[in-house]
Design a protein around this motif. Structure first.
Motif, PDB file in Angstrom:
ATOM      1  N   TRP A   1       0.871  -1.136   0.002  1.00 13.68           N
ATOM      2  CA  TRP A   1      -0.034   0.056   0.037  1.00 13.68           C
ATOM      3  C   TRP A   1       0.934   1.206   0.024  1.00 13.68           C
ATOM      4  O   TRP A   1       1.762   1.288   0.895  1.00 13.68           O
ATOM      5  N   ARG A   2       0.510   2.213  -0.764  1.00 12.77           N
ATOM      6  CA  ARG A   2       1.311   3.394  -0.916  1.00 12.77           C
ATOM      7  C   ARG A   2       0.124   4.285  -0.636  1.00 12.77           C
ATOM      8  O   ARG A   2      -0.485   4.984  -1.480  1.00 12.77           O
ATOM      9  N   PRO A   3       0.268   5.123   0.429  1.00 14.33           N
ATOM     10  CA  PRO A   3      -0.841   6.230   0.741  1.00 14.33           C
ATOM     11  C   PRO A   3      -0.269   7.448  -0.264  1.00 14.33           C
ATOM     12  O   PRO A   3       1.119   7.391  -0.540  1.00 14.33           O
TER      13      PRO A   3
ATOM     14  N   LEU B   1      -2.124   1.983  -8.815  1.00 14.86           N
ATOM     15  CA  LEU B   1      -3.241   0.979  -7.950  1.00 14.86           C
ATOM     16  C   LEU B   1      -2.415   0.916  -6.570  1.00 14.86           C
ATOM     17  O   LEU B   1      -3.169   0.284  -5.647  1.00 14.86           O
ATOM     18  N   HIS B   2      -1.335   1.011  -6.333  1.00 14.41           N
ATOM     19  CA  HIS B   2      -0.925   0.708  -5.040  1.00 14.41           C
ATOM     20  C   HIS B   2      -1.653   1.654  -4.034  1.00 14.41           C
ATOM     21  O   HIS B   2      -1.609   1.275  -3.040  1.00 14.41           O
ATOM     22  N   MET B   3      -1.796   2.852  -4.408  1.00 13.33           N
ATOM     23  CA  MET B   3      -2.697   3.611  -3.622  1.00 13.33           C
ATOM     24  C   MET B   3      -4.021   3.196  -3.088  1.00 13.33           C
ATOM     25  O   MET B   3      -4.705   3.285  -2.059  1.00 13.33           O
TER      26      MET B   3
ATOM     27  N   LEU C   1       0.590  -5.013  -5.883  1.00 10.14           N
ATOM     28  CA  LEU C   1       1.670  -5.548  -4.978  1.00 10.14           C
ATOM     29  C   LEU C   1       2.914  -5.771  -6.072  1.00 10.14           C
ATOM     30  O   LEU C   1       2.914  -6.096  -6.994  1.00 10.14           O
ATOM     31  N   ASP C   2       4.275  -5.237  -5.436  1.00  8.59           N
ATOM     32  CA  ASP C   2       5.339  -5.316  -6.063  1.00  8.59           C
ATOM     33  C   ASP C   2       6.103  -6.413  -5.356  1.00  8.59           C
ATOM     34  O   ASP C   2       6.413  -6.155  -4.061  1.00  8.59           O
ATOM     35  N   ALA C   3       6.321  -7.382  -5.789  1.00 10.32           N
ATOM     36  CA  ALA C   3       7.119  -8.454  -4.993  1.00 10.32           C
ATOM     37  C   ALA C   3       8.652  -8.418  -5.591  1.00 10.32           C
ATOM     38  O   ALA C   3       9.086  -8.301  -6.649  1.00 10.32           O
TER      39      ALA C   3
ATOM     40  N   CYS D   1       8.472  -7.678  -9.439  1.00 13.65           N
ATOM     41  CA  CYS D   1       7.205  -7.905 -10.210  1.00 13.65           C
ATOM     42  C   CYS D   1       6.070  -7.234  -9.893  1.00 13.65           C
ATOM     43  O   CYS D   1       5.690  -7.315  -8.640  1.00 13.65           O
ATOM     44  N   HIS D   2       5.429  -6.434 -10.513  1.00 11.75           N
ATOM     45  CA  HIS D   2       4.543  -5.896 -10.179  1.00 11.75           C
ATOM     46  C   HIS D   2       3.083  -6.435 -10.757  1.00 11.75           C
ATOM     47  O   HIS D   2       3.053  -6.468 -11.959  1.00 11.75           O
ATOM     48  N   VAL D   3       2.146  -6.818  -9.926  1.00 14.44           N
ATOM     49  CA  VAL D   3       0.820  -7.274 -10.271  1.00 14.44           C
ATOM     50  C   VAL D   3      -0.237  -6.612  -9.763  1.00 14.44           C
ATOM     51  O   VAL D   3       0.011  -5.812  -8.706  1.00 14.44           O
TER      52      VAL D   3
HETATM   53 ZN    ZN Z   1       4.251  -1.708  -8.451  1.00 12.21          ZN
END
Ligand code: ZN
Length: 142
Positions: free
Chosen positions: A60-62, A77-79, A84-86, A122-124
């Motif tokens: 999560w990124r505020p 969409l992290h916000m 999620l970035d693994a 890896c961003h999903v």
């Molecule tokens: Zn990402």
């Protein structure tokens, strides 16, 4: 296994006042689907590197965190707790996801950033974005 705790990365404490029930539900969905994806990748031959591979690099990124994140999209969409970035130090997970986007990503309802844009992670995400939403592709360039 990725945990919600790992997804929050302490931001449920520092930014807890911004966490709505919707964001919490989104985060749980994101973690759940990541925990379906990772064992499939492992079964598909992606080697695990304990302590690195599959761990959450970015959850999560505020908005203020996202604004201060180098290279982050203003509409990330992290916000919304939908991405999620693994950790993926050798790009093996991203390469495997990319090779299987027509099957695995589609089945799980995931989209990914193209591996060339994510060399060590890896961003999903759980939703298509922008012009790529109409292409039917499960990967996009940030
Ligand atoms: Zn990402």
């Amino acid at each position: 296994m990725i945990t919600l705790q790992q997804y929050w990365r302490g931001r449920d404490k520092t930014h807890g006042h911004l966490l709505t029930p919707e964001l919490r539900a989104n985060a749980q969905r994101t973690v759940d689907v990541a925990n379906e994806l990772l064992p499939l990748a492992q079964a598909g031959g992606v080697m695990l590197t304990p302590g690195q591979w599959g761990m959450v690099r970015s959850g999560w990124r505020p908005p203020d965190i996202n604004a201060g994140t180098k290279g982050a999209s203003a509409t990330s969409l992290h916000m919304q707790c939908l991405a999620l970035d693994a950790e993926d130090p050798y790009g093996l997970l991203a390469a495997w996801c990319f090779a299987n986007w027509r099957t695995v990503l589609k089945d799980l309802g995931l989209w990914m950033e193209h591996p060339t844009a994510t060399p060590t992670w890896c961003h999903v995400q759980l939703r298509a974005q922008g012009s790529f939403a109409k292409t039917g592709l499960r990967y996009f360039y940030p």
